[in-house]
Motif scaffolding. Structure first.
Motif: not given
Length: 178
Positions: A145-167
């Protein structure tokens, strides 16, 4: 449009169609098979109670929206530290790999599982829906229940954070986790 004349058959049909997807989502979100079973039952009780309020649209995204809210409610009730104690990835069946490969794969799943569990709840939800359940951006936005833009941004940021956590590269991780 749903036919409400034969509600019992419709509920059974809906349950058969979506039970497994909802169960997998909740197992991944909670990391606990018992909680996922209870929450899946709660989701379908909510679906049953609110089916008359369902307006024409995508039934699957509506059900996943209920599942997401049920999971978040559960998350709020339970302390974050206990979520993902015995996770989804430990319960996955092996594909007849060599023992060393199997150990390596299990360790990778454990790392991913731990990294996902440390994400903020909205990041975790978007990663599970987009990265693991492979929902489209539109479906994910409807579920969350959010905008498609928010999904894209959150997904991008989440993957970036995951990448950082997993290196390591997060896309590679999801390939290994599935």
């Amino acid at each position: 449009m749903l036919d409400f004349e034969n509600l019992e058959k419709k509920i059974i049909e809906i349950y058969r169609l979506y039970y497994l997807d909802v169960y997998r989502f909740l197992t991944c979100f909670t990391g606990n098979q018992n909680d996922a079973e209870d929450l899946t039952q709660e989701v379908f009780i909510r679906v049953l109670n609110n089916l008359s309020n369902f307006s024409p649209g995508n039934l699957k995204t509506w059900i996943f929206s209920i599942a997401k809210h049920t999971a978040v409610d559960h998350y709020r009730k339970k302390k974050f530290s206990s979520i993902f104690s015995d996770g989804f990835f430990k319960q996955m069946v092996s594909n007849d790999l060599e023992p060393n490969n199997l150990i390596e794969q299990n360790e990778m799943k454990k790392l991913v599982h731990t990294a996902i569990s440390k994400l903020k709840p909205n990041y975790r939800a978007v990663v599970i829906l987009r990265g693991i359940n492979e929902f489209s951006i539109k479906e994910t936005s409807e579920i969350l229940q959010c905008s498609e833009s928010k999904v894209k941004v959150d997904y991008h940021r989440a993957l970036k954070e995951l990448k950082k956590k997993l290196n390591i590269d997060a896309e590679e991780v999801f390939g290994n986790a599935n």
